[in-house]
Design a protein around this motif. Structure first.
Motif, mmCIF file in Angstrom:
data_model
loop_
_atom_site.group_PDB
_atom_site.id
_atom_site.type_symbol
_atom_site.label_atom_id
_atom_site.label_comp_id
_atom_site.label_asym_id
_atom_site.label_seq_id
_atom_site.Cartn_x
_atom_site.Cartn_y
_atom_site.Cartn_z
ATOM 1 N N UNK A 83 0.820 -1.219 0.000
ATOM 2 C CA UNK A 83 0.000 0.000 0.000
ATOM 3 C C UNK A 83 0.850 1.264 0.000
ATOM 4 N N UNK A 84 1.876 1.273 0.836
ATOM 5 C CA UNK A 84 2.724 2.458 0.999
ATOM 6 C C UNK A 84 4.134 1.972 1.293
ATOM 7 N N UNK A 85 5.125 2.719 0.853
ATOM 8 C CA UNK A 85 6.512 2.319 1.074
ATOM 9 C C UNK A 85 7.409 3.542 1.204
ATOM 10 N N UNK A 86 8.484 3.401 1.982
ATOM 11 C CA UNK A 86 9.440 4.508 2.152
ATOM 12 C C UNK A 86 10.725 3.991 2.779
ATOM 13 N N UNK A 91 18.707 5.563 5.540
ATOM 14 C CA UNK A 91 18.887 4.526 4.506
ATOM 15 C C UNK A 91 19.126 3.128 5.085
ATOM 16 N N UNK A 92 18.886 2.933 6.365
ATOM 17 C CA UNK A 92 19.136 1.625 6.978
ATOM 18 C C UNK A 92 17.944 0.678 6.866
ATOM 19 N N UNK A 93 16.743 1.242 6.611
ATOM 20 C CA UNK A 93 15.538 0.417 6.600
ATOM 21 C C UNK A 93 14.618 0.829 5.454
ATOM 22 N N UNK A 94 13.958 -0.160 4.855
ATOM 23 C CA UNK A 94 12.909 0.081 3.877
ATOM 24 C C UNK A 94 11.617 -0.452 4.485
ATOM 25 N N UNK A 95 10.628 0.419 4.610
ATOM 26 C CA UNK A 95 9.379 0.100 5.311
ATOM 27 C C UNK A 95 8.243 0.057 4.302
ATOM 28 N N UNK A 96 7.341 -0.936 4.437
ATOM 29 C CA UNK A 96 6.202 -1.002 3.530
ATOM 30 C C UNK A 96 5.002 -1.646 4.212
ATOM 31 N N UNK A 97 3.834 -1.011 4.008
ATOM 32 C CA UNK A 97 2.589 -1.535 4.575
ATOM 33 C C UNK A 97 1.893 -2.385 3.519
ATOM 34 N N UNK A 98 1.154 -3.366 3.987
ATOM 35 C CA UNK A 98 0.504 -4.349 3.120
ATOM 36 C C UNK A 98 -0.984 -4.417 3.404
ATOM 37 N N UNK A 106 -9.745 -6.880 6.859
ATOM 38 C CA UNK A 106 -9.687 -5.548 6.246
ATOM 39 C C UNK A 106 -9.222 -4.462 7.214
ATOM 40 N N UNK A 107 -9.299 -4.700 8.500
ATOM 41 C CA UNK A 107 -8.868 -3.745 9.515
ATOM 42 C C UNK A 107 -7.347 -3.749 9.703
ATOM 43 N N UNK A 108 -6.674 -4.770 9.215
ATOM 44 C CA UNK A 108 -5.261 -4.986 9.519
ATOM 45 C C UNK A 108 -4.369 -4.691 8.314
ATOM 46 N N UNK A 109 -3.319 -3.914 8.532
ATOM 47 C CA UNK A 109 -2.347 -3.579 7.502
ATOM 48 C C UNK A 109 -0.959 -3.977 8.006
ATOM 49 N N UNK A 110 -0.606 -5.256 7.855
ATOM 50 C CA UNK A 110 0.722 -5.665 8.306
ATOM 51 C C UNK A 110 1.772 -4.758 7.682
ATOM 52 N N UNK A 111 2.759 -4.385 8.474
ATOM 53 C CA UNK A 111 3.799 -3.493 7.988
ATOM 54 C C UNK A 111 5.149 -4.171 8.185
ATOM 55 N N UNK A 112 5.868 -4.348 7.091
ATOM 56 C CA UNK A 112 7.166 -5.008 7.129
ATOM 57 C C UNK A 112 8.279 -3.979 6.976
ATOM 58 N N UNK A 113 9.458 -4.336 7.468
ATOM 59 C CA UNK A 113 10.626 -3.493 7.234
ATOM 60 C C UNK A 113 11.829 -4.370 6.960
ATOM 61 N N UNK A 114 12.611 -3.933 5.964
ATOM 62 C CA UNK A 114 13.832 -4.620 5.577
ATOM 63 C C UNK A 114 14.988 -3.897 6.234
ATOM 64 N N UNK A 115 15.895 -4.674 6.832
ATOM 65 C CA UNK A 115 17.052 -4.120 7.535
ATOM 66 C C UNK A 115 18.301 -4.289 6.674
ATOM 67 N N UNK A 116 18.967 -3.200 6.408
ATOM 68 C CA UNK A 116 20.168 -3.223 5.572
ATOM 69 C C UNK A 116 21.307 -4.009 6.221
ATOM 70 N N UNK A 117 21.427 -3.962 7.535
ATOM 71 C CA UNK A 117 22.550 -4.591 8.234
ATOM 72 C C UNK A 117 22.597 -6.105 8.035
ATOM 73 N N UNK A 118 21.440 -6.752 8.016
ATOM 74 C CA UNK A 118 21.425 -8.213 7.880
ATOM 75 C C UNK A 118 20.594 -8.699 6.694
ATOM 76 N N UNK A 119 20.070 -7.765 5.906
ATOM 77 C CA UNK A 119 19.280 -8.079 4.701
ATOM 78 C C UNK A 119 18.083 -8.979 5.005
ATOM 79 N N UNK A 120 17.485 -8.777 6.184
ATOM 80 C CA UNK A 120 16.298 -9.548 6.567
ATOM 81 C C UNK A 120 15.087 -8.638 6.660
ATOM 82 N N UNK A 121 13.932 -9.231 6.414
ATOM 83 C CA UNK A 121 12.679 -8.491 6.566
ATOM 84 C C UNK A 121 12.012 -8.956 7.861
#
Length: 172
Positions: A83-86, A91-98, A106-121
């Motif tokens: 839905x949204x990303x930034x 520059x250490x994290x990429x955040x995105x809502x789903x 429909x009430x829930x928007x899981x939000x993930x973030x990718x960490x540059x240090x370990x390349x994990x979400x």
């Protein structure tokens, strides 16, 4: 503010883009990290029969893919769409809502973030509780602010430093 897109030769400036409403072609969105070293690409499935197209997130450093995850399902109705990303300003994290492509929870928007240090979400909800809005903001250096539910299930503004969430408890 960063220059993030072109449309018919005109440059557009945006702090953060809503994946559905950005000035990009309908099937791909791209986000350059503030330091210019990484690029996140969100591709939307053309096969999704629902209003929320399912997504694939890819992060690259030059030509090298450092992260890729598909949120697509076989039937196009049991996956997630971005839905949204930034990027965070550091520059250490990429955040995105789903959101669910099939309209589930429909009430829930899981939000993930990718960490540059370990390349994990990671899922932000696992750290701060259920997120109930696709909208979020990022501020220096790595703070995400959104809306969600606290332990008592009351709606509240949720705010967290992603770096602090990942530090061992003794170092906070």
């Amino acid at each position: 503010m960063r220059e993030l897109s072109t449309l018919r030769g005109r440059r557009r400036r945006c702090d953060m883009l809503s994946a559905r409403h950005a000035f990009w072609p309908a099937d791909v969105r791209q986000y350059s990290s503030p330091d210019g070293q990484l690029r996140a690409r969100i591709a939307f499935s053309k096969n999704s029969p629902t209003a929320t197209p399912e997504s694939r997130v890819t992060i690259t450093a030059g030509a090298k893919v450092v992260f890729e995850r598909s949120y697509e399902s076989e039937d196009g109705e049991h996956g997630f769409g971005v839905e949204r990303a930034a990027w965070t300003p550091d520059s250490r994290f990429f955040v995105f809502s789903l959101s669910s492509s099939g309209g589930h929870q429909a009430w829930h928007f899981p939000t993930d973030f990718w960490c540059r240090a370990d390349a994990r979400v990671r899922r932000l909800d696992d750290y701060i509780g259920p997120i109930t809005s696709a909208e979020f903001s990022v501020s220096r250096p790595d703070v995400v602010t959104t809306e969600g539910r606290k332990d008592d299930l009351e709606e509240a503004e949720l705010r967290a430093s992603l770096r602090n969430l990942l530090e061992p408890r003794g170092k906070r």
